[in-house]
Structure formats: C-alpha cells, structure tokens
Design a protein around this motif. Structure first.
Motif, mmCIF file in Angstrom:
data_model
loop_
_atom_site.group_PDB
_atom_site.id
_atom_site.type_symbol
_atom_site.label_atom_id
_atom_site.label_comp_id
_atom_site.label_asym_id
_atom_site.label_seq_id
_atom_site.Cartn_x
_atom_site.Cartn_y
_atom_site.Cartn_z
ATOM 1 N N PRO A 105 -42.443 -23.655 17.717
ATOM 2 C CA PRO A 105 -42.686 -22.309 17.178
ATOM 3 C C PRO A 105 -41.483 -21.805 16.376
ATOM 4 N N SER A 106 -41.751 -21.135 15.255
ATOM 5 C CA SER A 106 -40.677 -20.723 14.348
ATOM 6 C C SER A 106 -39.669 -19.799 15.017
ATOM 7 N N ALA A 107 -40.105 -18.991 15.982
ATOM 8 C CA ALA A 107 -39.170 -18.097 16.679
ATOM 9 C C ALA A 107 -38.123 -18.901 17.440
ATOM 10 N N LYS A 108 -38.523 -20.042 18.000
ATOM 11 C CA LYS A 108 -37.564 -20.889 18.710
ATOM 12 C C LYS A 108 -36.676 -21.659 17.727
ATOM 13 N N VAL A 109 -37.263 -22.077 16.606
ATOM 14 C CA VAL A 109 -36.471 -22.761 15.580
ATOM 15 C C VAL A 109 -35.349 -21.849 15.097
ATOM 16 N N SER A 110 -35.658 -20.561 14.986
ATOM 17 C CA SER A 110 -34.688 -19.611 14.448
ATOM 18 C C SER A 110 -33.509 -19.365 15.379
#
Length: 318
Positions: free
Chosen positions: A251-256
């Motif tokens: 998920p992009s929130a975790k990537v960030s």
C-alpha cells in the motif's frame, strides 16, 4: 508461510532497505553534483543514461519493452511528475537549502499521498487520525521554515522560496506515485515501465537544460561526475527500481514511510560530509514532521461503500 510467501516478504524487506538507505544518501550526492553541473543538465544525464541502460537490460532479459501509445503516454506523465517535478525541483532547491533541511521538508510527502489517494483512487476516507497528522505536519513545516520566514536578507528569502518549491516538488512526486498505482496494469512489466519513465524524464530535463543554456554554464569536475554516477547507479537503478517494486506490492501509505527514514540518513550524511549545521529549529521541526507522518501512515483506512468502488472500476476502464 510458503516458500513463495517467504521469498516475496524478503523481496519487500530488501526493497524497503534499499530505498531507505540509498535515497537518503542521494540528497548528499545531489548537493555535490549541482555545485558545478546545472540541475536540469545533471537530472537529464542521470535519468536518460539510467533509463536507456535499464530498458536494454529488460529487453535482453526477455521482458516486454514495447507498449501502445496510451501506455507510453502514461509512463511519460508519471516519469515527468516524479523525476522532473520531484527531482529537478529538489536539485534546484539544494543550491540554496542544505541537503538535510531539504530532506526534512520532503518528509511531508506522505501528507500529499493521503490526500491524493483519497481524491484520485477514492478507495478510502481520511480518518480523524490522518487529519490530525496533516495539521501537525503543517505546524512542523512552519517550524522548519521559521528562520527563512523571519529572515530579512537576500539569502534568507532565497532559502524560503527554495523551501516552498520543495513543497511543490513533494506534491508532484506524490501525484506521480498515485497515478502510477492507479494506472498499474497486469500486462505492463513494472521494470520496463520504470525505464520508459526515466527516459521520458531524462529527455524532458535535457530540453529544459537546452532552453536555459545549461551546456554553456557547466563545469565538469571529478567530484560532480562521481556524484552523478552515484545517482545513476544507486539513486536510479537501485533506489527508484525498488520504489516502483514497492508501489506494485505494498500500500502506498506504507511505501511513503521512506519519507521519515530518508531525512535521518540525509541529515547525518550532510553533517558528516558537508558539515551542515543542525540547529534547534531543525531538531524541533523534524520531530514534529516525523510525528505527523507516523500519524498519517498509521491512520486507519475506512473503505468507501461498494457502489463507489464499482464506479471507480468503471471510470478506470474508460
């Protein structure tokens, strides 16, 4: 856990480690590279070389490197948003802002991720925790920028405008990342797509460099060339490829979360190598920004009703 699951988990952990370390070190490398090489020219050379060699590698490995016009257009748009809107802005800003401070300002990127995820992907609402994180992040940025906001000197104003431009670059980076996730397709090889994104960004940056006469102002030094080579290998080939891999698997929130690990690496290397000062405003502002990012990335995701998800699928298919 099956062998395939363990392998996938290891690949994700490795990708996070590569992004955390190498992207944290690129702030220092960019600072060194733009001492004598104009930013647009440096970015153009960096991404064009990285993209061409990566595309050739993908072709030799039998990966599909040929796509239709719509797919190439989307890759070009994502590449320009990420590697021109994001990296070129950073390269210009680091002519006036210390690499550590630049990294701390860009730690606000997950805030844009959360908002754009909601607006463009539309698969969740911003929770109260997420909204609190956004508000705290704004306060943290104000603390980081306070010395420039209150400065009356020309240098102080240059620092302020450079810092503000970093927020624009942060938005561009988040927008490109979210669009890459939205346009993800099973028939598109992510590594080949990454190569095309780099090539598009490299050409766009070189066009900018030609327009602003960068070739007449460049001074080639061993220090600048070495930093650019490091950016090609460690920043583009290793770091950016790992980042694209994570966007397609996590998920992009975790990537960030890279946004609050990279500044730690950047501030330490800036202090160690370039002897950049670390004052109270940086310490206080960074603590507040990191706290806000933790709130944003750990915010509970509230799914929208199924009817909204159906409408999104129909829209994406148009």
């Amino acid at each position: 856990m099956t062998a395939a699951q363990r392998q996938s988990r290891f690949a994700v952990i490795l990708a996070f480690g590569l992004v955390y370390f190498f992207w944290g070190s690129t702030y220092l490398a960019i600072d060194i590279a733009v001492e004598r090489i104009p930013p647009a020219l440096m970015c153009g050379i960096r991404f064009l070389i990285a993209g061409v060699f990566m595309l050739a590698f993908c072709g030799l490995r039998g990966r599909n490197i040929f796509f239709n016009a719509q797919q190439l257009g989307r890759m070009a748009m994502v590449g320009v948003l990420l590697l021109m809107g994001g990296n070129l802005t950073l390269s210009y800003a680091e002519q006036h802002v210390a690499s550590g401070l630049a990294a701390l300002i860009l730690a606000s990127t997950p805030i844009f991720f959360l908002v754009l995820d909601t607006l463009l992907l539309g698969d969740h609402h911003v929770s109260g925790r997420g909204k609190a994180g956004i508000a705290i992040g704004i306060v943290g940025l104000a603390v980081l920028l306070w010395p420039s906001l209150t400065a009356n000197t020309t240098f102080g104003r240059e620092q302020l405008w450079a810092s503000i431009s970093l927020l624009g670059g942060s938005f561009s980076w988040a927008l490109g990342s979210v669009l890459a996730k939205r346009w993800k397709s099973a028939d598109v090889d992510p590594f080949s797509a990454t190569a095309w994104q780099m090539i598009a960004a490299g050409l766009a940056n070189l066009m900018w460099a030609v327009g602003f006469g960068d070739f007449s102002r460049v001074v080639w030094t061993a220090r600048g060339i070495g930093a650019t080579i490091y950016l090609v290998v460690c920043g583009s080939w290793i770091g950016y490829t790992a980042y694209i891999y994570l966007l397609n698997h996590v998920p992009s929130a975790k990537v960030s979360t890279y946004a609050y690990v990279n500044p730690v690496v950047a501030v330490f290397l800036g202090w160690l190598v370039l002897h950049e000062p670390v004052d109270g405003y940086m310490l206080a502002g960074s603590a507040i920004v990191v706290a806000s990012v933790v709130l944003v990335t750990s915010a509970q995701v509230t799914k929208k009703p199924a009817i909204d998800e159906i409408a999104l699928v129909e829209t994406a298919g148009d």
